[in-house]
Design a protein around this motif. Structure first.
Motif, PDB file in Angstrom:
ATOM      1  N   THR A  12       4.131  78.320  78.011  1.00  0.00           N
ATOM      2  CA  THR A  12       5.177  77.362  77.680  1.00  0.00           C
ATOM      3  C   THR A  12       6.361  78.109  77.075  1.00  0.00           C
ATOM      4  O   THR A  12       6.207  79.211  76.556  1.00  0.00           O
ATOM      5  CB  THR A  12       4.684  76.299  76.668  1.00  0.00           C
ATOM      6  OG1 THR A  12       4.428  76.928  75.397  1.00  0.00           O
ATOM      7  CG2 THR A  12       3.421  75.623  77.153  1.00  0.00           C
ATOM      8  N   ALA A  14       9.793  77.350  74.515  1.00  0.00           N
ATOM      9  CA  ALA A  14      10.520  76.411  73.658  1.00  0.00           C
ATOM     10  C   ALA A  14      12.022  76.654  73.678  1.00  0.00           C
ATOM     11  O   ALA A  14      12.780  75.884  73.084  1.00  0.00           O
ATOM     12  CB  ALA A  14      10.004  76.494  72.224  1.00  0.00           C
ATOM     13  N   THR A  20      11.160  71.394  70.572  1.00  0.00           N
ATOM     14  CA  THR A  20      10.461  71.682  71.824  1.00  0.00           C
ATOM     15  C   THR A  20       9.172  72.438  71.548  1.00  0.00           C
ATOM     16  O   THR A  20       8.134  72.185  72.175  1.00  0.00           O
ATOM     17  CB  THR A  20      11.359  72.507  72.763  1.00  0.00           C
ATOM     18  OG1 THR A  20      12.572  71.799  72.990  1.00  0.00           O
ATOM     19  CG2 THR A  20      10.666  72.768  74.092  1.00  0.00           C
ATOM     20  N   GLU A  21       9.229  73.365  70.593  1.00  0.00           N
ATOM     21  CA  GLU A  21       8.033  74.107  70.216  1.00  0.00           C
ATOM     22  C   GLU A  21       6.944  73.156  69.719  1.00  0.00           C
ATOM     23  O   GLU A  21       5.768  73.274  70.121  1.00  0.00           O
ATOM     24  CB  GLU A  21       8.383  75.110  69.127  1.00  0.00           C
ATOM     25  CG  GLU A  21       7.194  75.893  68.579  1.00  0.00           C
ATOM     26  CD  GLU A  21       7.629  76.882  67.504  1.00  0.00           C
ATOM     27  OE1 GLU A  21       7.463  78.090  67.730  1.00  0.00           O
ATOM     28  OE2 GLU A  21       8.123  76.446  66.455  1.00  0.00           O
ATOM     29  N   SER A  23       6.588  69.973  70.443  1.00  0.00           N
ATOM     30  CA  SER A  23       6.094  69.192  71.590  1.00  0.00           C
ATOM     31  C   SER A  23       5.139  70.014  72.446  1.00  0.00           C
ATOM     32  O   SER A  23       4.107  69.502  72.911  1.00  0.00           O
ATOM     33  CB  SER A  23       7.277  68.710  72.440  1.00  0.00           C
ATOM     34  OG  SER A  23       8.109  67.845  71.704  1.00  0.00           O
ATOM     35  N   ASN A  24       5.472  71.291  72.656  1.00  0.00           N
ATOM     36  CA  ASN A  24       4.606  72.160  73.455  1.00  0.00           C
ATOM     37  C   ASN A  24       3.229  72.305  72.815  1.00  0.00           C
ATOM     38  O   ASN A  24       2.197  72.253  73.503  1.00  0.00           O
ATOM     39  CB  ASN A  24       5.247  73.537  73.611  1.00  0.00           C
ATOM     40  CG  ASN A  24       6.442  73.527  74.549  1.00  0.00           C
ATOM     41  OD1 ASN A  24       6.651  72.568  75.294  1.00  0.00           O
ATOM     42  ND2 ASN A  24       7.238  74.584  74.509  1.00  0.00           N
ATOM     43  N   ARG A  27       1.221  69.142  73.140  1.00  0.00           N
ATOM     44  CA  ARG A  27       0.757  68.984  74.514  1.00  0.00           C
ATOM     45  C   ARG A  27      -0.454  69.876  74.791  1.00  0.00           C
ATOM     46  O   ARG A  27      -1.416  69.467  75.444  1.00  0.00           O
ATOM     47  CB  ARG A  27       1.896  69.312  75.488  1.00  0.00           C
ATOM     48  CG  ARG A  27       1.576  68.950  76.937  1.00  0.00           C
ATOM     49  CD  ARG A  27       2.728  69.303  77.875  1.00  0.00           C
ATOM     50  NE  ARG A  27       3.978  68.716  77.429  1.00  0.00           N
ATOM     51  CZ  ARG A  27       5.010  69.422  76.956  1.00  0.00           C
ATOM     52  NH1 ARG A  27       4.937  70.731  76.872  1.00  0.00           N
ATOM     53  NH2 ARG A  27       6.115  68.822  76.595  1.00  0.00           N
TER      54      ARG A  27
END
Length: 242
Positions: A12, A14, A20-21, A23-24, A27
């Protein structure tokens, strides 16, 4: 190594954004991954308080208070040695050029190495470089560099940049003002990229073993071994830029 051990890797990115990090990571947790190797945007992101050292390894940037096993290069010692090499080469005034330190461990440790070698008062020879898109701050940076060069007199002035991106920004500013290295100034940088080998004169730099960092992080996640004191060694590449 991971294929041999029976693991499948998921990558992934970010893009240097903390949200974003987060969320990654969420996930990946939802996918019940066995473990995560992280080059963090912000090592002190609150998301890390929810994770366990049992299945996490960090590399490159580190937390202020280490919670997870981490792999990093010997940032401080390498910059200290390169700075001393520049001093031996006869530079009267040296400057550390960096993105804003902002509690980012790699930047801070490299700056600490510079200070250990040169012993300037903290902040007096630190030149911040703005992030891309910050036009007003970029003008301030360019003005500061121009002033240093115009007021240097007979001093032999040198610059150490904290990474290759910062090095490029410094070089562009110098070229815009018709200054060339090593005639008008000296320069060295942390990080080496292939394009540096074709520049003339060659660029003195600190080569970090990125492959070994990744390999050590993978082994550490697999076996949860402690990182050896001192970090992954670097190599000083002395060319003709200072």
């Amino acid at each position: 190594m991971y294929d041999q051990a029976g693991y499948r890797m998921i990558l992934t990115n970010a893009d240097n954004d903390q949200d974003t990090e987060t969320s990654n990571i969420l996930r990946l947790q939802a996918q019940n991954v066995a473990g995560i190797i992280i080059d963090p945007v912000n090592p002190d992101n609150p998301i890390y308080q929810t994770l366990s050292n049992n299945d996490i390894v960090m590399f490159d940037r580190q937390m202020e208070t280490l919670t997870f096993d981490s792999v990093a290069t010997n940032n401080t010692e390498a910059v200290e040695e390169m700075t001393k090499r520049m001093m031996i080469a006869g530079y009267d005034e040296l400057y550390f050029v960096s993105w804003p330190l902002e509690k980012v461990s790699t930047r801070i440790k490299r700056y600490q190495g510079f200070l250990r070698a040169i012993r300037y008062p903290d902040g007096t020879h630190l030149i911040p470089v703005p992030y891309p898109g910050q036009s007003e701050s970029l003008v301030t940076f360019q003005t500061q560099i121009k002033r240093i060069m115009e007021q240097r007199g007979n001093k032999k002035v040198g610059f150490f940049t904290m990474n290759a991106s910062v090095f490029v920004q410094l070089l562009q500013t110098m070229q815009h003002n018709n200054y060339t290295y090593p005639t008008d100034y000296g320069v060295a940088t942390y990080e080496e990229f292939d394009w540096m080998t074709v520049m003339r004169p060659g660029i003195s730099c600190i080569r970090q073993d990125s492959r070994r960092i990744g390999t050590d992080a993978a082994k550490l996640l697999k076996k949860k071994l402690e990182t050896k004191e001192g970090g992954v060694p670097t190599t000083l590449i002395i060319r003709d830029s200072f």
